[in-house]
Design a protein around this motif. Structure first.
Motif, PDB file in Angstrom:
ATOM      1  N   GLY A   6       1.241   8.828   4.807  1.00 49.00           N
ATOM      2  CA  GLY A   6       2.493   8.722   5.564  1.00 49.00           C
ATOM      3  C   GLY A   6       2.694   7.286   6.009  1.00 49.00           C
ATOM      4  O   GLY A   6       1.733   6.591   6.334  1.00 49.00           O
ATOM      5  N   ARG A   7       3.934   6.834   6.039  1.00 49.35           N
ATOM      6  CA  ARG A   7       4.203   5.452   6.409  1.00 49.35           C
ATOM      7  C   ARG A   7       4.405   5.367   7.918  1.00 49.35           C
ATOM      8  O   ARG A   7       5.260   6.064   8.470  1.00 49.35           O
ATOM      9  CB  ARG A   7       5.464   4.986   5.675  1.00 49.35           C
ATOM     10  CG  ARG A   7       5.620   3.504   5.662  1.00 49.35           C
ATOM     11  CD  ARG A   7       6.626   3.128   4.598  1.00 49.35           C
ATOM     12  NE  ARG A   7       6.892   1.689   4.686  1.00 49.35           N
ATOM     13  CZ  ARG A   7       8.006   1.118   4.266  1.00 49.35           C
ATOM     14  NH1 ARG A   7       8.951   1.855   3.706  1.00 49.35           N
ATOM     15  NH2 ARG A   7       8.162  -0.180   4.369  1.00 49.35           N
ATOM     16  N   ILE A   8       3.594   4.537   8.576  1.00 47.72           N
ATOM     17  CA  ILE A   8       3.653   4.461  10.037  1.00 47.72           C
ATOM     18  C   ILE A   8       4.960   3.820  10.488  1.00 47.72           C
ATOM     19  O   ILE A   8       5.520   2.953   9.797  1.00 47.72           O
ATOM     20  CB  ILE A   8       2.419   3.685  10.574  1.00 47.72           C
ATOM     21  CG1 ILE A   8       2.300   3.794  12.105  1.00 47.72           C
ATOM     22  CG2 ILE A   8       2.483   2.219  10.148  1.00 47.72           C
ATOM     23  CD1 ILE A   8       1.948   5.163  12.605  1.00 47.72           C
ATOM     24  N   PHE A   9       5.450   4.280  11.647  1.00 47.38           N
ATOM     25  CA  PHE A   9       6.684   3.739  12.213  1.00 47.38           C
ATOM     26  C   PHE A   9       6.481   2.277  12.622  1.00 47.38           C
ATOM     27  O   PHE A   9       5.362   1.778  12.703  1.00 47.38           O
ATOM     28  CB  PHE A   9       7.113   4.577  13.419  1.00 47.38           C
ATOM     29  CG  PHE A   9       6.021   4.750  14.450  1.00 47.38           C
ATOM     30  CD1 PHE A   9       5.764   3.745  15.379  1.00 47.38           C
ATOM     31  CD2 PHE A   9       5.264   5.905  14.472  1.00 47.38           C
ATOM     32  CE1 PHE A   9       4.763   3.890  16.314  1.00 47.38           C
ATOM     33  CE2 PHE A   9       4.247   6.048  15.421  1.00 47.38           C
ATOM     34  CZ  PHE A   9       3.987   5.051  16.341  1.00 47.38           C
ATOM     35  N   GLY A  10       7.575   1.642  12.950  1.00 45.53           N
ATOM     36  CA  GLY A  10       7.494   0.271  13.444  1.00 45.53           C
ATOM     37  C   GLY A  10       7.513   0.242  14.962  1.00 45.53           C
ATOM     38  O   GLY A  10       7.744   1.260  15.616  1.00 45.53           O
ATOM     39  N   ILE A  11       7.228  -0.916  15.523  1.00 48.50           N
ATOM     40  CA  ILE A  11       7.265  -1.083  16.980  1.00 48.50           C
ATOM     41  C   ILE A  11       8.558  -1.792  17.348  1.00 48.50           C
ATOM     42  O   ILE A  11       8.957  -2.760  16.698  1.00 48.50           O
ATOM     43  CB  ILE A  11       6.042  -1.893  17.464  1.00 48.50           C
ATOM     44  CG1 ILE A  11       4.761  -1.059  17.311  1.00 48.50           C
ATOM     45  CG2 ILE A  11       6.224  -2.363  18.908  1.00 48.50           C
ATOM     46  CD1 ILE A  11       4.640   0.129  18.252  1.00 48.50           C
ATOM     47  N   THR A  12       9.201  -1.245  18.375  1.00 47.32           N
ATOM     48  CA  THR A  12      10.442  -1.873  18.842  1.00 47.32           C
ATOM     49  C   THR A  12      10.274  -2.301  20.298  1.00 47.32           C
ATOM     50  O   THR A  12       9.511  -1.685  21.043  1.00 47.32           O
ATOM     51  CB  THR A  12      11.630  -0.899  18.712  1.00 47.32           C
ATOM     52  OG1 THR A  12      12.807  -1.538  19.176  1.00 47.32           O
ATOM     53  CG2 THR A  12      11.415   0.370  19.532  1.00 47.32           C
ATOM     54  N   SER A  13      10.963  -3.363  20.670  1.00 47.00           N
ATOM     55  CA  SER A  13      10.886  -3.772  22.081  1.00 47.00           C
ATOM     56  C   SER A  13      12.212  -3.555  22.783  1.00 47.00           C
ATOM     57  O   SER A  13      12.304  -3.682  23.997  1.00 47.00           O
ATOM     58  CB  SER A  13      10.463  -5.241  22.209  1.00 47.00           C
ATOM     59  OG  SER A  13      11.343  -6.024  21.421  1.00 47.00           O
ATOM     60  N   SER A  14      13.242  -3.150  22.007  1.00 48.87           N
ATOM     61  CA  SER A  14      14.526  -2.906  22.654  1.00 48.87           C
ATOM     62  C   SER A  14      15.399  -2.040  21.741  1.00 48.87           C
ATOM     63  O   SER A  14      15.510  -2.333  20.541  1.00 48.87           O
ATOM     64  CB  SER A  14      15.236  -4.233  22.945  1.00 48.87           C
ATOM     65  OG  SER A  14      16.496  -3.970  23.516  1.00 48.87           O
ATOM     66  N   PRO A  15      16.002  -0.971  22.241  1.00 45.10           N
ATOM     67  CA  PRO A  15      15.813  -0.502  23.611  1.00 45.10           C
ATOM     68  C   PRO A  15      14.525   0.319  23.731  1.00 45.10           C
ATOM     69  O   PRO A  15      14.126   0.943  22.758  1.00 45.10           O
ATOM     70  CB  PRO A  15      17.045   0.375  23.836  1.00 45.10           C
ATOM     71  CG  PRO A  15      17.367   0.912  22.481  1.00 45.10           C
ATOM     72  CD  PRO A  15      16.995  -0.168  21.500  1.00 45.10           C
ATOM     73  N   VAL A  16      13.917   0.322  24.912  1.00 46.63           N
ATOM     74  CA  VAL A  16      12.776   1.196  25.195  1.00 46.63           C
ATOM     75  C   VAL A  16      13.107   2.018  26.422  1.00 46.63           C
ATOM     76  O   VAL A  16      14.027   1.678  27.172  1.00 46.63           O
ATOM     77  CB  VAL A  16      11.476   0.397  25.433  1.00 46.63           C
ATOM     78  CG1 VAL A  16      11.082  -0.358  24.172  1.00 46.63           C
ATOM     79  CG2 VAL A  16      11.629  -0.546  26.614  1.00 46.63           C
ATOM     80  N   ARG A  17      12.367   3.118  26.642  1.00 45.32           N
ATOM     81  CA  ARG A  17      12.639   3.949  27.813  1.00 45.32           C
ATOM     82  C   ARG A  17      11.755   3.492  28.970  1.00 45.32           C
ATOM     83  O   ARG A  17      12.230   3.358  30.090  1.00 45.32           O
ATOM     84  CB  ARG A  17      12.379   5.423  27.499  1.00 45.32           C
ATOM     85  CG  ARG A  17      12.723   6.333  28.661  1.00 45.32           C
ATOM     86  CD  ARG A  17      12.697   7.791  28.258  1.00 45.32           C
ATOM     87  NE  ARG A  17      12.910   8.627  29.428  1.00 45.32           N
ATOM     88  CZ  ARG A  17      11.932   9.060  30.222  1.00 45.32           C
ATOM     89  NH1 ARG A  17      10.683   8.757  29.945  1.00 45.32           N
ATOM     90  NH2 ARG A  17      12.213   9.798  31.289  1.00 45.32           N
ATOM     91  N   THR A  18      10.468   3.293  28.710  1.00 46.93           N
ATOM     92  CA  THR A  18       9.554   2.764  29.728  1.00 46.93           C
ATOM     93  C   THR A  18       8.706   1.695  29.073  1.00 46.93           C
ATOM     94  O   THR A  18       8.598   1.634  27.842  1.00 46.93           O
ATOM     95  CB  THR A  18       8.617   3.858  30.292  1.00 46.93           C
ATOM     96  OG1 THR A  18       7.854   4.382  29.208  1.00 46.93           O
ATOM     97  CG2 THR A  18       9.385   4.969  30.971  1.00 46.93           C
ATOM     98  N   GLY A  19       8.042   0.888  29.890  1.00 50.18           N
ATOM     99  CA  GLY A  19       7.147  -0.139  29.386  1.00 50.18           C
ATOM    100  C   GLY A  19       7.896  -1.166  28.559  1.00 50.18           C
ATOM    101  O   GLY A  19       9.089  -1.404  28.764  1.00 50.18           O
ATOM    102  N   SER A  20       7.187  -1.747  27.592  1.00 47.79           N
ATOM    103  CA  SER A  20       7.827  -2.809  26.819  1.00 47.79           C
ATOM    104  C   SER A  20       7.945  -2.463  25.342  1.00 47.79           C
ATOM    105  O   SER A  20       8.476  -3.253  24.575  1.00 47.79           O
ATOM    106  CB  SER A  20       7.055  -4.119  27.002  1.00 47.79           C
ATOM    107  OG  SER A  20       5.703  -3.910  26.664  1.00 47.79           O
ATOM    108  N   GLN A  21       7.414  -1.291  24.913  1.00 47.67           N
ATOM    109  CA  GLN A  21       7.503  -0.958  23.486  1.00 47.67           C
ATOM    110  C   GLN A  21       7.924   0.485  23.257  1.00 47.67           C
ATOM    111  O   GLN A  21       7.701   1.359  24.091  1.00 47.67           O
ATOM    112  CB  GLN A  21       6.149  -1.198  22.786  1.00 47.67           C
ATOM    113  CG  GLN A  21       5.777  -2.672  22.724  1.00 47.67           C
ATOM    114  CD  GLN A  21       4.509  -2.958  21.944  1.00 47.67           C
ATOM    115  OE1 GLN A  21       4.230  -4.110  21.693  1.00 47.67           O
ATOM    116  NE2 GLN A  21       3.764  -1.950  21.549  1.00 47.67           N
ATOM    117  N   GLY A  22       8.521   0.728  22.115  1.00 48.68           N
ATOM    118  CA  GLY A  22       8.839   2.065  21.645  1.00 48.68           C
ATOM    119  C   GLY A  22       8.565   2.125  20.157  1.00 48.68           C
ATOM    120  O   GLY A  22       8.150   1.134  19.550  1.00 48.68           O
ATOM    121  N   ALA A  23       8.774   3.337  19.551  1.00 44.66           N
ATOM    122  CA  ALA A  23       8.542   3.500  18.115  1.00 44.66           C
ATOM    123  C   ALA A  23       9.880   3.480  17.393  1.00 44.66           C
ATOM    124  O   ALA A  23      10.842   4.100  17.856  1.00 44.66           O
ATOM    125  CB  ALA A  23       7.815   4.803  17.843  1.00 44.66           C
TER     126      ALA A  23
END
Lengths: 300, 505
Positions: free
Chosen positions: A172-189
């Motif tokens: 499976g291909r792993i998702f990428g990391i996003t920094s905006s928009p996020v819900r909490t903290g500084s990163q999301g998927a």
């Protein structure tokens, strides 16, 4: 003829005397004080107890009340029994049964003896604990908010953890990391459009228990027709291709109203006959999508 | 062969010594030459392979019988023939093995479910807990199931003649039967001699050494896993994958371990296409119905394939005056909790209205008419199959596995299984929580007189409580050591002291 008669007479006299003597003899021998056995050495003619008793028992907690214990007497070669249940109660019956006052540790002793008075004792310590319904496991999700070096991520590899190492699955291909928009903290998927991105993590759970998993998602407003899927797999898998067959519950979210607003995707499931489930998240990759803050709680 | 050769030489040299002593010196040398010649020629003859152990040419020998798969399949069927046992109608020899046909004595009649009608003879030793090691029925069952084990081990010993295509299946089938027999024996007798191969007459170490229960269970679990891996669900009267799965689930529940695995196994069986018969009565009179997972097949004709227990449970229809009669306690439980199962489980004895009979397994489906003793077919040659495993047993095991040793459960999957069993009985009130006692009571009325009750009581840790109270109420003499059967006295005698007796006997 006469001679014979005389003999006969004498004989009869003799018989009478003998009878008299034997009667006296009987009286004498009946007197224990005069028994000739009293001069024998003690233990003469007796043999050792060839089959001395062996005390033994097993204990089982009653299915009706945890404070009641049943004791099964497994003694050999014994005729009388004395139970000391360790709480002050005793019994002389063959099998023991005792109701204890409550929780605690008690030493149960069985004394078994045979008709010769030979004794054997056996003791067992029993611990009485009120059986509690075992608390269900609340699984810990690693990298739940996709932050770098978050707690638990050290189990998923060494070095600098990038917030997604605990979510990988081969095939499976792993998702990428996003920094905006996020819900909490500084990163999301981030699940890119046109690309089969997946998130996978196996969790240890209590069988037959109701859980609720929540994940927050947001999808770009176009192109329309995009959806995020949150699924629970009934077992751990070793390749992404096995995921579809293992799904026991799933829910999809297709709200594309606002690319910056995270909405909850809530999924209830029962773990069933397994102690390992897995979280599976994927997208139909029509539009770019994001997720953040995965959590799991016990359903009340 | 080597031994007999040496013996021959030895006796020849004895002959030589005798000759030396008795013959005169002049003829001594000639005699010695003759004797030597006899010895030499004798040696040549005894070197032949078959001189003292010839292969019979007019009969079949067990050692080299199995050469084809077809012959091995005879040995497979032979296992089920062993479980069937002998119907006394066909062969009245009391030394014959009656196997499953006498199982009710040592299971149901030792529980609070049944008793003899007249409380007489060695059959009454079961109900009033006065069993002696000399009891013939206990010995009958013991030797029957060791015979079954031997039959299974013969299949396994000759497995190499099977084709590659069928080898695993035949092996799995024999291992299922071996596990089934060991499981029955270990629950009834405790530590037992373990038959993991054909036990020869000289293997006294194996015959008379009581293997610890844990070790016997290891073999049972291995055998059942092998059976699950190789069998499918083709047969009901023979081993199947579902039968092995259900048995393994019961093994785990008995050991109180691997509850999750037991649950998975139960779910596998439940999802294998079995279904509850809509009418409870049909379970017992509609042979090989969809609910039956494993049963021992019988036919009313020939008599050698028929069973006698259906007749024995009636009023002087069989050889006894009536055994496996229903206790008042069991009848009360059925009336209170059985729903529509009560009427299909027991009835008032028409010939003796103070007594109650089992209503499952009437011989060939005939209930004996108004008197209870009039039949068109021969009731002593009954063809009713004996059900070993059926779906409702597995549904209730499913609940037990989910409960996982706890006191109660309200998990939906457990409630669903429990409700299915109750709905069929007409008890459609919605159950929201099941306690251990609810489950034990439900098993009692659902599976009454099917040889489950004693094992259930023991497995639920309720045997001593329940049977002490039952015994006291009826003036019987139950003690906790009665939960294991005595090792048959004949076996102990044969073992010359090697085999130890269970406590309390």
């Amino acid at each position: 003829m006469k001679f014979i008669k005389i003999i006969n007479k004498k004989y009869r006299q003799g018989l009478g005397i003998a009878a008299f003597m034997s009667v006296i003899g009987v009286f004498i021998s009946c007197d224990p004080a005069l028994s000739h056995y009293e001069f024998d050495l003690p233990e003469t003619g007796s043999i050792a107890d060839a089959t001395p008793p062996t005390a033994n028992f097993s204990a089982t907690q009653s299915s009706i009340d945890y404070r009641i214990y049943n004791f099964s007497n497994l003694s050999v070669s014994a005729t009388t029994y004395l139970w000391d249940f360790g709480d002050g109660n005793t019994s002389s019956s063959l099998d023991g049964v005792n109701t204890y006052p409550g929780e605690g540790t008690f030493t149960v002793t069985l004394t078994a003896s045979d008709a010769l008075g030979v004794e054997s004792t056996f003791s067992m310590t029993i611990e009485i604990v009120e059986p509690e319904a075992p608390a269900a496991i609340v699984p810990f999700i690693k990298e739940a908010s996709f932050e770098d070096n978050s707690p638990g991520s050290e189990d998923c590899g060494s070095g600098n953890m990038d917030g997604r190492d605990c979510w990988r699955i081969s095939g499976g291909r792993i998702f990428g990391i996003t920094s905006s928009p996020v819900r909490t903290g500084s990163q999301g998927a981030k699940f890119d459009a046109g690309s089969d991105r997946v998130a996978y993590q196996a969790l240890t759970v209590t069988p037959n228990t109701d859980y609720i998993v929540t994940v927050y998602y947001t999808i770009k407003t176009s192109p329309v027709g995009s959806a995020m899927r949150l699924a629970i797999l009934g077992n751990a898998i070793s390749n992404a291709s096995e995921a579809e067959d293992a799904i026991i519950a799933s829910i999809t979210g297709d709200n594309q109203d606002d690319a910056n607003e995270y909405l909850p995707l809530v999924l209830s499931f029962n773990s069933g006959a397994t102690d390992t489930i897995a979280i599976w998240i994927d997208s139909n990759n029509v539009a770019e999508s994001r997720i953040d803050d995965v959590s799991i709680i016990l359903a009340e | 062969m080597k031994n007999s050769y040496l013996n021959f030489e030895h006796s020849s040299s004895c002959l030589l010594r005798t000759l030396k002593l008795t013959l005169t010196k002049t003829v001594q040398f000639r005699a010695f030459m003759i004797a030597a010649l006899v010895l030499i020629s004798g040696s040549f003859v005894s070197c032949g392979d078959n001189f003292l152990d010839p292969a019979p040419s007019s009969a079949i020998s067990a050692d080299d019988f199995y050469t084809t798969e077809g012959e091995l399949l005879n040995a497979v069927i032979n296992m089920y023939d062993g479980i069937q046992g002998v119907n006394a109608l066909d062969d009245s020899d009391s030394n014959a093995n009656h196997a499953i046909q006498v199982e009710f004595y040592i299971t149901e009649m030792r529980s609070d479910n049944t008793r003899t009608k007249s409380s007489e003879g060695e059959a009454a030793q079961f109900e009033n807990y006065t069993l002696r090691p000399t009891n013939g029925i206990v010995y009958d069952y013991y030797r029957s199931f060791y015979d079954v084990l031997k039959r299974a081990n013969i299949v396994l010993a000759n497995i190499d003649v099977a084709s590659e295509a069928n080898k695993a299946k035949i092996e799995g089938e024999a291992k299922f039967i071996r596990a089934y027999a060991h499981f029955n024996l270990v629950r009834l007798f405790g530590d037992i001699p373990m038959a993991d191969r054909v036990i020869g007459i000289a293997d006294t170490d194996v015959q008379f050494t009581r293997t610890p229960k844990a070790q016997v269970y290891e073999l049972i679990i291995d055998d059942l896993n092998a059976a699950i891996a190789s069998l499918d669900n083709t047969y009901v009267n023979r081993a199947s994958k579902a039968a092995a799965q259900a048995t393994l689930a019961k093994v785990y529940l008995t050991l109180g371990t691997n509850y999750t695995e037991a649950q998975v196994l139960c779910e596998a069986v439940i999802n294998s296409g079995f279904a509850l018969e809509p009418n409870f009565n049909d379970v017992f009179y509609n042979e090989n119905n969809n609910e039956v997972i494993f049963s021992i097949g019988f036919l009313s004709n020939p008599a050698s394939d028929s069973q006698s227990f259906s007749a024995e449970w009636l009023n002087s229809v069989g050889r006894s005056s009536g055994v496996n009669y229903v206790t008042n306690e069991a009848a009360a439980a059925l009336d209170a909790n059985g729903g529509n199962r009560a009427a299909y489980s027991y009835r008032i004895d028409p010939a003796q209205p103070t007594q109650k009979q089992v209503a499952k397994y009437f011989p060939n489906g005939e209930n004996g008419g108004a008197t209870g003793v009039t039949f068109n077919s021969n009731p002593r040659a009954a063809g009713n199959d004996w059900i070993v495993l059926r779906l409702s047993d597995v549904l209730l095991m499913h609940v037990e596995a989910i409960m996982a040793g706890g006191a109660s459960t309200s998990v939906q999957a457990a409630l669903n299984s429990f409700q299915k069993v109750r709905n069929r009985a007409g008890l459609t009130d919605v159950v929201t929580s099941i306690t251990k006692k609810d489950l034990l009571d439900e098993r009692r009325v659902e599976l009454a007189f099917e040889n489950h009750r004693l094992f259930d009581l023991i497995r639920f840790n309720a045997a001593q409580d329940v049977l002490s109270a039952f015994s006291a109420a009826n003036g019987y003499s139950f003690t906790s050591t009665d939960l294991l059967l005595p090792i048959p006295q004949r076996e102990i005698n044969l073992s010359q002291g090697m085999l130890t007796q269970n406590p309390g006997y």
